[in-house]
Write an enzyme that holds these catalytic residues in place. Structure first.
Site, PDB file in Angstrom:
ATOM      1  N   ARG A 250     -11.098  -2.380   1.250  1.00  0.00           N
ATOM      2  CA  ARG A 250     -10.458  -1.825   2.452  1.00  0.00           C
ATOM      3  C   ARG A 250     -11.525  -1.071   3.245  1.00  0.00           C
ATOM      4  O   ARG A 250     -12.077  -0.091   2.743  1.00  0.00           O
ATOM      5  CB  ARG A 250      -9.316  -0.904   2.009  1.00  0.00           C
ATOM      6  CG  ARG A 250      -8.481  -0.350   3.149  1.00  0.00           C
ATOM      7  CD  ARG A 250      -7.360   0.530   2.603  1.00  0.00           C
ATOM      8  NE  ARG A 250      -6.532   1.066   3.662  1.00  0.00           N
ATOM      9  CZ  ARG A 250      -6.854   2.128   4.385  1.00  0.00           C
ATOM     10  NH1 ARG A 250      -7.979   2.765   4.167  1.00  0.00           N
ATOM     11  NH2 ARG A 250      -6.034   2.552   5.330  1.00  0.00           N
TER      12      ARG A 250
ATOM     13  N   LYS B 281     -15.491   7.572   3.137  1.00  0.00           N
ATOM     14  CA  LYS B 281     -14.781   8.700   2.514  1.00  0.00           C
ATOM     15  C   LYS B 281     -15.701   9.875   2.199  1.00  0.00           C
ATOM     16  O   LYS B 281     -16.919   9.758   2.209  1.00  0.00           O
ATOM     17  CB  LYS B 281     -14.016   8.219   1.272  1.00  0.00           C
ATOM     18  CG  LYS B 281     -12.725   7.495   1.692  1.00  0.00           C
ATOM     19  CD  LYS B 281     -11.817   7.146   0.547  1.00  0.00           C
ATOM     20  CE  LYS B 281     -10.534   6.508   1.126  1.00  0.00           C
ATOM     21  NZ  LYS B 281      -9.707   5.876   0.094  1.00  0.00           N
TER      22      LYS B 281
END
Ligand code: HH2
Length: 289
Positions: free
Chosen positions: A258, A223
Protein backbone atom coordinates in the site's frame (compact mmCIF):
# COMPACT_ATOMS: atom_id res chain seq x y z
CA UNK A 1 -1.71 -17.29 -4.62
CA UNK A 2 -5.07 -15.92 -5.62
CA UNK A 3 -7.14 -13.39 -3.71
CA UNK A 4 -10.84 -13.56 -4.54
CA UNK A 5 -12.41 -10.11 -4.33
CA UNK A 6 -16.04 -10.39 -5.40
CA UNK A 7 -15.94 -11.45 -9.04
CA UNK A 8 -12.35 -10.22 -9.39
CA UNK A 9 -9.60 -12.79 -8.97
CA UNK A 10 -6.31 -11.11 -8.15
CA UNK A 11 -3.01 -12.86 -8.47
CA UNK A 12 -0.96 -11.82 -5.48
CA UNK A 13 2.61 -12.94 -6.08
CA UNK A 14 5.04 -13.74 -7.52
CA UNK A 15 4.58 -10.18 -8.90
CA UNK A 16 3.46 -8.06 -5.96
CA UNK A 17 0.31 -5.98 -6.28
CA UNK A 18 0.57 -2.23 -5.81
CA UNK A 19 -2.30 -0.59 -3.93
CA UNK A 20 -2.38 3.18 -4.44
CA UNK A 21 -3.56 5.29 -1.49
CA UNK A 22 -6.33 7.80 -2.13
CA UNK A 23 -7.35 9.69 0.99
CA UNK A 24 -10.39 11.92 0.57
CA UNK A 25 -9.80 13.31 4.06
CA UNK A 26 -8.78 16.75 5.32
CA UNK A 27 -6.38 15.31 7.91
CA UNK A 28 -4.50 12.24 6.61
CA UNK A 29 -0.88 12.37 7.65
CA UNK A 30 0.69 12.77 4.24
CA UNK A 31 -1.95 13.58 1.61
CA UNK A 32 -4.71 15.04 3.81
CA UNK A 33 -6.63 17.87 2.14
CA UNK A 34 -5.25 17.27 -1.36
CA UNK A 35 -8.10 15.18 -2.76
CA UNK A 36 -11.16 16.58 -1.02
CA UNK A 37 -13.21 17.18 -4.16
CA UNK A 38 -14.41 14.13 -6.08
CA UNK A 39 -12.88 15.58 -9.26
CA UNK A 40 -9.42 15.94 -7.72
CA UNK A 41 -9.67 12.46 -6.25
CA UNK A 42 -10.69 10.95 -9.57
CA UNK A 43 -7.82 12.61 -11.39
CA UNK A 44 -5.43 11.25 -8.81
CA UNK A 45 -6.94 7.75 -9.08
CA UNK A 46 -6.54 7.78 -12.87
CA UNK A 47 -2.97 9.02 -12.53
CA UNK A 48 -2.13 6.15 -10.17
CA UNK A 49 -3.74 3.61 -12.52
CA UNK A 50 -1.68 4.98 -15.42
CA UNK A 51 1.43 4.61 -13.26
CA UNK A 52 0.68 0.93 -12.69
CA UNK A 53 -1.46 0.69 -9.56
CA UNK A 54 -3.32 -2.64 -9.40
CA UNK A 55 -5.76 -1.46 -6.73
CA UNK A 56 -7.00 1.98 -5.63
CA UNK A 57 -7.68 2.19 -1.89
CA UNK A 58 -10.18 4.97 -1.16
CA UNK A 59 -10.39 6.20 2.44
CA UNK A 60 -12.56 8.83 4.10
CA UNK A 61 -11.35 8.62 7.69
CA UNK A 62 -7.78 9.20 8.83
CA UNK A 63 -6.27 6.51 11.03
CA UNK A 64 -3.06 8.41 11.75
CA UNK A 65 -2.04 8.36 15.42
CA UNK A 66 -4.27 10.74 17.38
CA UNK A 67 -6.92 11.04 14.63
CA UNK A 68 -10.53 11.61 15.70
CA UNK A 69 -13.21 9.27 14.32
CA UNK A 70 -15.78 10.60 11.84
CA UNK A 71 -19.46 9.75 11.31
CA UNK A 72 -20.50 7.17 8.73
CA UNK A 73 -22.45 9.90 6.91
CA UNK A 74 -19.35 12.08 6.56
CA UNK A 75 -17.24 9.14 5.44
CA UNK A 76 -19.84 8.16 2.85
CA UNK A 77 -20.02 11.71 1.51
CA UNK A 78 -16.27 11.65 1.02
CA UNK A 79 -15.72 8.22 -0.53
CA UNK A 80 -18.90 7.13 -2.31
CA UNK A 81 -18.95 9.68 -5.17
CA UNK A 82 -15.32 8.85 -5.94
CA UNK A 83 -15.91 5.10 -5.89
CA UNK A 84 -19.04 5.38 -8.00
CA UNK A 85 -17.42 7.55 -10.67
CA UNK A 86 -14.23 5.50 -10.74
CA UNK A 87 -16.14 2.24 -11.08
CA UNK A 88 -18.37 3.64 -13.78
CA UNK A 89 -15.54 5.09 -15.85
CA UNK A 90 -12.87 2.39 -15.60
CA UNK A 91 -12.17 -1.23 -14.77
CA UNK A 92 -10.15 -0.23 -11.72
CA UNK A 93 -10.02 -2.63 -8.80
CA UNK A 94 -11.33 -0.50 -5.94
CA UNK A 95 -10.84 -1.00 -2.25
CA UNK A 96 -12.58 0.96 0.51
CA UNK A 97 -10.56 1.77 3.62
CA UNK A 98 -13.19 1.71 6.35
CA UNK A 99 -14.08 0.07 9.65
CA UNK A 100 -17.82 0.79 9.25
CA UNK A 101 -20.13 -1.84 7.78
CA UNK A 102 -22.59 0.71 6.40
CA UNK A 103 -19.83 2.50 4.48
CA UNK A 104 -18.39 -0.79 3.24
CA UNK A 105 -21.77 -2.08 2.05
CA UNK A 106 -22.52 1.06 0.04
CA UNK A 107 -18.99 1.15 -1.36
CA UNK A 108 -19.31 -2.42 -2.63
CA UNK A 109 -22.76 -1.69 -4.06
CA UNK A 110 -21.22 1.16 -6.06
CA UNK A 111 -18.25 -0.83 -7.37
CA UNK A 112 -15.61 -1.51 -4.71
CA UNK A 113 -14.61 -5.16 -4.41
CA UNK A 114 -12.24 -5.03 -1.44
CA UNK A 115 -12.98 -3.95 2.15
CA UNK A 116 -9.79 -2.79 3.84
CA UNK A 117 -10.66 -2.87 7.54
CA UNK A 118 -7.83 -1.68 9.82
CA UNK A 119 -9.74 -3.13 12.79
CA UNK A 120 -9.94 -6.60 11.20
CA UNK A 121 -13.75 -6.56 11.63
CA UNK A 122 -13.60 -5.83 15.37
CA UNK A 123 -14.83 -2.20 15.30
CA UNK A 124 -18.30 -2.83 13.89
CA UNK A 125 -20.25 -5.97 14.78
CA UNK A 126 -22.03 -5.83 11.41
CA UNK A 127 -18.80 -5.94 9.37
CA UNK A 128 -18.38 -9.73 9.31
CA UNK A 129 -21.83 -10.25 7.80
CA UNK A 130 -21.19 -7.43 5.33
CA UNK A 131 -18.00 -9.02 4.08
CA UNK A 132 -19.65 -12.45 3.90
CA UNK A 133 -22.84 -11.25 2.18
CA UNK A 134 -21.10 -9.04 -0.38
CA UNK A 135 -18.42 -11.63 -1.18
CA UNK A 136 -15.85 -8.81 -1.21
CA UNK A 137 -12.18 -9.41 -0.54
CA UNK A 138 -11.14 -8.29 2.93
CA UNK A 139 -7.92 -7.03 4.47
CA UNK A 140 -7.63 -8.03 8.11
CA UNK A 141 -5.12 -5.70 9.77
CA UNK A 142 -3.58 -5.87 13.22
CA UNK A 143 -3.92 -2.79 15.43
CA UNK A 144 -3.32 -2.42 19.15
CA UNK A 145 -5.97 -0.11 20.67
CA UNK A 146 -7.45 2.58 18.42
CA UNK A 147 -5.87 5.46 16.47
CA UNK A 148 -6.42 7.91 19.35
CA UNK A 149 -4.43 5.85 21.85
CA UNK A 150 -2.46 3.24 19.92
CA UNK A 151 0.92 4.97 20.21
CA UNK A 152 0.71 5.33 24.02
CA UNK A 153 3.60 3.10 24.98
CA UNK A 154 2.76 -0.08 23.03
CA UNK A 155 4.40 -3.20 24.47
CA UNK A 156 4.80 -6.77 23.26
CA UNK A 157 6.84 -9.68 24.58
CA UNK A 158 7.20 -11.04 21.04
CA UNK A 159 5.69 -8.64 18.52
CA UNK A 160 5.84 -10.95 15.48
CA UNK A 161 4.46 -13.94 17.36
CA UNK A 162 1.65 -11.92 18.94
CA UNK A 163 0.64 -10.23 15.69
CA UNK A 164 0.71 -13.54 13.78
CA UNK A 165 -1.33 -15.26 16.49
CA UNK A 166 -3.91 -12.47 16.55
CA UNK A 167 -4.22 -12.46 12.74
CA UNK A 168 -4.62 -16.25 12.72
CA UNK A 169 -7.45 -15.90 15.25
CA UNK A 170 -9.15 -13.16 13.21
CA UNK A 171 -8.88 -15.30 10.08
CA UNK A 172 -10.36 -18.28 11.93
CA UNK A 173 -13.25 -16.09 13.15
CA UNK A 174 -13.83 -14.86 9.60
CA UNK A 175 -13.95 -18.33 8.08
CA UNK A 176 -16.09 -19.67 10.94
CA UNK A 177 -18.59 -16.91 10.09
CA UNK A 178 -18.75 -18.06 6.47
CA UNK A 179 -16.18 -15.80 4.79
CA UNK A 180 -14.20 -17.73 2.16
CA UNK A 181 -10.52 -18.12 3.13
CA UNK A 182 -9.62 -17.08 -0.46
CA UNK A 183 -11.20 -13.66 0.22
CA UNK A 184 -8.80 -12.84 3.05
CA UNK A 185 -5.51 -10.89 3.00
CA UNK A 186 -3.51 -10.26 6.18
CA UNK A 187 -1.69 -7.12 7.29
CA UNK A 188 0.60 -6.69 10.34
CA UNK A 189 -0.49 -3.03 10.66
CA UNK A 190 2.83 -1.21 10.44
CA UNK A 191 2.60 1.90 12.65
CA UNK A 192 -0.63 0.87 14.37
CA UNK A 193 0.29 0.53 18.05
CA UNK A 194 3.96 -0.21 17.40
CA UNK A 195 7.28 1.42 18.19
CA UNK A 196 10.02 1.85 15.57
CA UNK A 197 11.61 -1.36 16.86
CA UNK A 198 8.32 -3.26 16.59
CA UNK A 199 7.81 -2.05 13.01
CA UNK A 200 11.31 -3.00 11.95
CA UNK A 201 11.06 -6.42 13.55
CA UNK A 202 7.68 -7.07 11.90
CA UNK A 203 8.98 -6.13 8.45
CA UNK A 204 12.04 -8.33 8.87
CA UNK A 205 9.81 -11.27 9.89
CA UNK A 206 6.91 -10.89 7.45
CA UNK A 207 7.62 -14.47 6.40
CA UNK A 208 6.00 -15.47 9.70
CA UNK A 209 2.75 -13.72 8.67
CA UNK A 210 3.04 -15.16 5.15
CA UNK A 211 3.24 -18.65 6.68
CA UNK A 212 -0.43 -18.24 7.68
CA UNK A 213 -1.15 -19.03 4.04
CA UNK A 214 -2.78 -15.84 2.81
CA UNK A 215 -1.46 -12.83 0.83
CA UNK A 216 0.36 -10.34 3.06
CA UNK A 217 -0.30 -6.62 2.68
CA UNK A 218 2.23 -4.14 4.04
CA UNK A 219 1.57 -0.42 4.40
CA UNK A 220 4.79 1.42 5.20
CA UNK A 221 4.71 4.32 2.77
CA UNK A 222 5.94 7.61 4.29
CA UNK A 223 5.18 6.43 7.83
CA UNK A 224 6.73 7.86 10.99
CA UNK A 225 9.17 5.02 11.58
CA UNK A 226 10.78 5.86 8.24
CA UNK A 227 11.09 9.48 9.34
CA UNK A 228 12.54 8.35 12.67
CA UNK A 229 15.10 6.04 11.08
CA UNK A 230 16.16 8.49 8.39
CA UNK A 231 15.82 11.80 10.22
CA UNK A 232 13.21 13.15 7.77
CA UNK A 233 10.39 14.92 9.64
CA UNK A 234 8.40 15.80 6.50
CA UNK A 235 6.24 12.85 5.35
CA UNK A 236 6.53 13.96 1.72
CA UNK A 237 10.32 13.62 1.87
CA UNK A 238 10.32 9.94 2.82
CA UNK A 239 10.15 8.32 -0.61
CA UNK A 240 13.62 6.74 -0.60
CA UNK A 241 13.12 5.28 2.87
CA UNK A 242 9.68 4.01 1.84
CA UNK A 243 11.16 2.24 -1.18
CA UNK A 244 13.83 0.61 0.97
CA UNK A 245 11.14 -0.71 3.31
CA UNK A 246 9.05 -1.86 0.34
CA UNK A 247 11.95 -3.85 -1.14
CA UNK A 248 12.70 -5.49 2.21
CA UNK A 249 9.03 -6.35 2.75
CA UNK A 250 8.85 -8.01 -0.68
CA UNK A 251 11.98 -10.05 0.06
CA UNK A 252 10.28 -11.23 3.26
CA UNK A 253 7.09 -12.27 1.48
CA UNK A 254 4.76 -9.23 1.23
CA UNK A 255 2.69 -9.49 -1.94
CA UNK A 256 0.45 -6.40 -1.68
CA UNK A 257 2.08 -3.02 -1.04
CA UNK A 258 0.00 0.00 0.00
CA UNK A 259 1.79 3.11 -1.27
CA UNK A 260 1.45 6.82 -2.00
CA UNK A 261 4.13 6.97 -4.72
CA UNK A 262 2.93 4.50 -7.32
CA UNK A 263 5.36 4.90 -10.24
CA UNK A 264 8.44 4.67 -8.01
CA UNK A 265 6.99 1.78 -6.02
CA UNK A 266 6.16 -0.22 -9.16
CA UNK A 267 9.78 0.15 -10.28
CA UNK A 268 11.18 -0.87 -6.89
CA UNK A 269 8.70 -3.75 -6.58
CA UNK A 270 9.70 -5.23 -9.94
CA UNK A 271 13.36 -5.24 -9.01
CA UNK A 272 12.76 -6.64 -5.53
CA UNK A 273 10.37 -9.29 -6.87
CA UNK A 274 12.93 -10.45 -9.46
CA UNK A 275 15.61 -10.75 -6.78
CA UNK A 276 13.22 -12.72 -4.59
CA UNK A 277 12.08 -14.92 -7.48
CA UNK A 278 14.48 -15.08 -10.47
CA UNK A 279 11.83 -17.02 -12.42
CA UNK A 280 10.23 -13.60 -13.04
CA UNK A 281 13.23 -12.17 -14.85
CA UNK A 282 12.35 -13.48 -18.31
CA UNK A 283 8.81 -12.12 -18.17
CA UNK A 284 9.91 -8.77 -16.77
CA UNK A 285 12.72 -8.18 -19.25
CA UNK A 286 10.58 -9.32 -22.19
CA UNK A 287 7.88 -6.79 -21.38
CA UNK A 288 10.33 -3.93 -20.92
CA UNK A 289 12.67 -4.56 -23.87
N1 HH2 B 1 -2.20 2.49 6.86
C1 HH2 B 1 -2.96 3.59 6.84
C2 HH2 B 1 -4.31 3.52 6.47
N2 HH2 B 1 -4.86 2.34 6.09
N3 HH2 B 1 -4.66 0.02 5.69
C3 HH2 B 1 -3.93 -1.09 5.71
N4 HH2 B 1 -4.47 -2.26 5.34
N5 HH2 B 1 -2.61 -1.07 6.09
C4 HH2 B 1 -1.99 0.08 6.48
O1 HH2 B 1 -0.78 0.02 6.84
C5 HH2 B 1 -2.75 1.29 6.49
C6 HH2 B 1 -4.11 1.22 6.08
C7 HH2 B 1 -2.37 4.90 7.24
O2 HH2 B 1 -1.88 5.61 6.14
P1 HH2 B 1 -2.68 6.76 5.32
O3 HH2 B 1 -3.92 6.25 4.72
O4 HH2 B 1 -1.73 7.36 4.35
O5 HH2 B 1 -2.98 7.88 6.38
P2 HH2 B 1 -4.27 8.23 7.21
O6 HH2 B 1 -4.67 7.06 8.02
O7 HH2 B 1 -3.82 9.42 8.04
O8 HH2 B 1 -5.37 8.61 6.25
Amino acid sequence: MHWQCGSVRLNSGPMPLIMGVLNTTPDSFSDGGRFLSADAALLRAREMIAQGADIIDVGGESTRPGAEPVDAAVEMRRVLPVIEALAAGSRAVISVDTTKASVAREAVRLGACIINDVSAMTADPAMTATVRDTGAGVVLMHMRGDPRTMQDNPQYADVTGEVACWLAARMAAATAAGIAPEAVALDPGIGFGKTVTHNVELISRLDRIASLGRPVLAGMSRKRFIGALSGVPDAGGRLAGSLAALACAILQGATILRVHDVAESVQAARVAAAIRNPALIAALTEVSS
